[in-house]
Design a protein around this motif. Sequence first.
Motif, PDB file in Angstrom:
ATOM      1  N   ILE A   1      82.067 -36.716  26.089  1.00  0.00           N
ATOM      2  CA  ILE A   1      80.633 -36.438  26.173  1.00  0.00           C
ATOM      3  C   ILE A   1      80.127 -36.811  27.557  1.00  0.00           C
ATOM      4  O   ILE A   1      80.287 -37.953  27.995  1.00  0.00           O
ATOM      5  CB  ILE A   1      79.847 -37.213  25.097  1.00  0.00           C
ATOM      6  CG1 ILE A   1      80.423 -36.919  23.710  1.00  0.00           C
ATOM      7  CG2 ILE A   1      78.370 -36.859  25.161  1.00  0.00           C
ATOM      8  CD1 ILE A   1      79.785 -37.710  22.588  1.00  0.00           C
ATOM      9  N   SER A   2      79.533 -35.858  28.250  1.00  0.00           N
ATOM     10  CA  SER A   2      78.918 -36.108  29.548  1.00  0.00           C
ATOM     11  C   SER A   2      77.413 -36.220  29.357  1.00  0.00           C
ATOM     12  O   SER A   2      76.791 -35.360  28.722  1.00  0.00           O
ATOM     13  CB  SER A   2      79.244 -34.980  30.539  1.00  0.00           C
ATOM     14  OG  SER A   2      80.602 -35.034  30.939  1.00  0.00           O
ATOM     15  N   VAL A   3      76.841 -37.274  29.906  1.00  0.00           N
ATOM     16  CA  VAL A   3      75.406 -37.528  29.805  1.00  0.00           C
ATOM     17  C   VAL A   3      74.797 -37.382  31.188  1.00  0.00           C
ATOM     18  O   VAL A   3      75.257 -38.011  32.156  1.00  0.00           O
ATOM     19  CB  VAL A   3      75.119 -38.929  29.236  1.00  0.00           C
ATOM     20  CG1 VAL A   3      73.624 -39.111  29.024  1.00  0.00           C
ATOM     21  CG2 VAL A   3      75.880 -39.141  27.924  1.00  0.00           C
ATOM     22  N   VAL A   4      73.758 -36.561  31.291  1.00  0.00           N
ATOM     23  CA  VAL A   4      73.135 -36.239  32.566  1.00  0.00           C
ATOM     24  C   VAL A   4      71.730 -36.828  32.604  1.00  0.00           C
ATOM     25  O   VAL A   4      70.943 -36.630  31.665  1.00  0.00           O
ATOM     26  CB  VAL A   4      73.039 -34.710  32.760  1.00  0.00           C
ATOM     27  CG1 VAL A   4      72.452 -34.364  34.126  1.00  0.00           C
ATOM     28  CG2 VAL A   4      74.407 -34.054  32.580  1.00  0.00           C
ATOM     29  N   GLY A   5      71.406 -37.540  33.680  1.00  0.00           N
ATOM     30  CA  GLY A   5      70.047 -38.065  33.774  1.00  0.00           C
ATOM     31  C   GLY A   5      69.923 -39.239  34.713  1.00  0.00           C
ATOM     32  O   GLY A   5      70.407 -39.188  35.843  1.00  0.00           O
TER      33      GLY A   5
ATOM     34  N   PHE B   1      67.675 -55.780  34.003  1.00  0.00           N
ATOM     35  CA  PHE B   1      68.770 -55.204  33.240  1.00  0.00           C
ATOM     36  C   PHE B   1      69.190 -53.890  33.899  1.00  0.00           C
ATOM     37  O   PHE B   1      68.364 -53.196  34.485  1.00  0.00           O
ATOM     38  CB  PHE B   1      68.348 -54.900  31.797  1.00  0.00           C
ATOM     39  CG  PHE B   1      67.952 -56.103  30.990  1.00  0.00           C
ATOM     40  CD1 PHE B   1      68.887 -56.756  30.204  1.00  0.00           C
ATOM     41  CD2 PHE B   1      66.650 -56.575  31.006  1.00  0.00           C
ATOM     42  CE1 PHE B   1      68.538 -57.862  29.447  1.00  0.00           C
ATOM     43  CE2 PHE B   1      66.283 -57.684  30.254  1.00  0.00           C
ATOM     44  CZ  PHE B   1      67.224 -58.332  29.478  1.00  0.00           C
ATOM     45  N   VAL B   2      70.446 -53.554  33.778  1.00  0.00           N
ATOM     46  CA  VAL B   2      70.879 -52.199  34.117  1.00  0.00           C
ATOM     47  C   VAL B   2      70.390 -51.277  33.013  1.00  0.00           C
ATOM     48  O   VAL B   2      70.532 -51.582  31.824  1.00  0.00           O
ATOM     49  CB  VAL B   2      72.409 -52.134  34.253  1.00  0.00           C
ATOM     50  CG1 VAL B   2      72.872 -50.690  34.407  1.00  0.00           C
ATOM     51  CG2 VAL B   2      72.866 -52.964  35.446  1.00  0.00           C
ATOM     52  N   GLY B   3      69.773 -50.145  33.389  1.00  0.00           N
ATOM     53  CA  GLY B   3      69.201 -49.282  32.366  1.00  0.00           C
ATOM     54  C   GLY B   3      69.042 -47.852  32.815  1.00  0.00           C
ATOM     55  O   GLY B   3      69.774 -47.347  33.664  1.00  0.00           O
ATOM     56  N   GLY B   4      68.039 -47.192  32.228  1.00  0.00           N
ATOM     57  CA  GLY B   4      67.847 -45.757  32.371  1.00  0.00           C
ATOM     58  C   GLY B   4      68.203 -45.094  31.054  1.00  0.00           C
ATOM     59  O   GLY B   4      69.192 -45.466  30.396  1.00  0.00           O
ATOM     60  N   ALA B   5      67.410 -44.100  30.643  1.00  0.00           N
ATOM     61  CA  ALA B   5      67.625 -43.478  29.334  1.00  0.00           C
ATOM     62  C   ALA B   5      69.011 -42.864  29.212  1.00  0.00           C
ATOM     63  O   ALA B   5      69.712 -43.057  28.209  1.00  0.00           O
ATOM     64  CB  ALA B   5      66.543 -42.426  29.077  1.00  0.00           C
ATOM     65  N   ALA B   6      69.426 -42.099  30.231  1.00  0.00           N
ATOM     66  CA  ALA B   6      70.732 -41.462  30.166  1.00  0.00           C
ATOM     67  C   ALA B   6      71.847 -42.504  30.166  1.00  0.00           C
ATOM     68  O   ALA B   6      72.828 -42.383  29.419  1.00  0.00           O
ATOM     69  CB  ALA B   6      70.901 -40.493  31.333  1.00  0.00           C
TER      70      ALA B   6
ATOM     71  N   THR C   1      80.949 -40.049  29.953  1.00  0.00           N
ATOM     72  CA  THR C   1      80.774 -39.934  31.396  1.00  0.00           C
ATOM     73  C   THR C   1      79.289 -39.841  31.677  1.00  0.00           C
ATOM     74  O   THR C   1      78.570 -39.095  31.001  1.00  0.00           O
ATOM     75  CB  THR C   1      81.480 -38.685  31.940  1.00  0.00           C
ATOM     76  OG1 THR C   1      82.893 -38.820  31.765  1.00  0.00           O
ATOM     77  CG2 THR C   1      81.179 -38.478  33.422  1.00  0.00           C
ATOM     78  N   LEU C   2      78.812 -40.571  32.677  1.00  0.00           N
ATOM     79  CA  LEU C   2      77.412 -40.504  33.095  1.00  0.00           C
ATOM     80  C   LEU C   2      77.316 -39.796  34.430  1.00  0.00           C
ATOM     81  O   LEU C   2      78.024 -40.136  35.379  1.00  0.00           O
ATOM     82  CB  LEU C   2      76.816 -41.911  33.212  1.00  0.00           C
ATOM     83  CG  LEU C   2      75.384 -41.982  33.760  1.00  0.00           C
ATOM     84  CD1 LEU C   2      74.401 -41.319  32.803  1.00  0.00           C
ATOM     85  CD2 LEU C   2      74.985 -43.426  34.027  1.00  0.00           C
TER      86      LEU C   2
END
Length: 309
Positions: free
Chosen positions: A9-13, A29-34, A49-50
């Motif tokens: 699964i590749s996550v884009v954002g 914190f390390v974050g971000g929605a994606a 994969t991000l």
Amino acid sequence: MASTSRARISVVGDALIDELRDPSGAREFVGGAALNVAVGLALLGDDATLIAMVGDDEPAERIHAFLDDYGVRLVASPSQHGTSRAVSIRTDGEPRYEFNEAAQHRQLRFDDDTRAALADADLVVVSCYPFDDDEQVDLLLDAIEGSEHRLIVDGNPRSGMLHDRDRFLANFERVAARSLLVKVGDEDADLLLGAPLDEFVARLGGGGSTDAAGPAVLATAGRHGASLHHRGIEVHADIVQLDGPVVDTMGAGDATLAAVVHRIAADGVPADAEAWSRALGEAMEIAAATVRHEGALLRTGVASPQIGS
């Protein structure tokens, strides 16, 4: 799509540093929605994969290290403004965001590595993407073949990163129409439409239509739970009550999305109301465990973070 192997699964954002401020002080914190979704999927046993923008700086090193810890591969786009940062000011656990210049001008480079990561994925999840940038949306859709069979999208608009609301809405709906599943929240409906969530759901094709070509619509409404609308099926799940107080709601929506994506990757798209109810109920349990901890890291409420397929 059901398989004994790990789903790719590749996550884009977005990927960023989340700075939390409340009366007790400030924490990072390390974050971000994606990023939250990608790490959540890895914790649930998927091969994640991000694809995100990061700078050439110390915050980017922290993001790389964090993703390495959870086994998430990063395909990074460069940022001329450094790594994105969101300042989250909390009131009763609910965040209000302020974003730095990098976050406000986020942009992905669709080079060979990015396109390969998208081409190789069983599912592609897009969250907190610059939908008000026509070129970025065109590049995204061009890079995802067969999107209606493997694309899942969460608009996740943030007022501090929104440059053109009408353009964002139009492009989000354009991508949603070509997707397998689309997630929307009550705050999204208010920000983009100034309307109730059920009106947004209907616009996206989740108003009870049996159209086989339309996307499934996952609608989240905070303390009122979540609902799923797909080909005439409508199911609802209340929030799950667990021991301990709600500490931080920041990761609830991302945890919900990761749980539903994981179930689709493992078993395929649910075909009936009973299967959708099971998937949604599992997602609500994971979201309930997540909000009982500070930060947005997905939690399952069990000793091991892995729940497998």
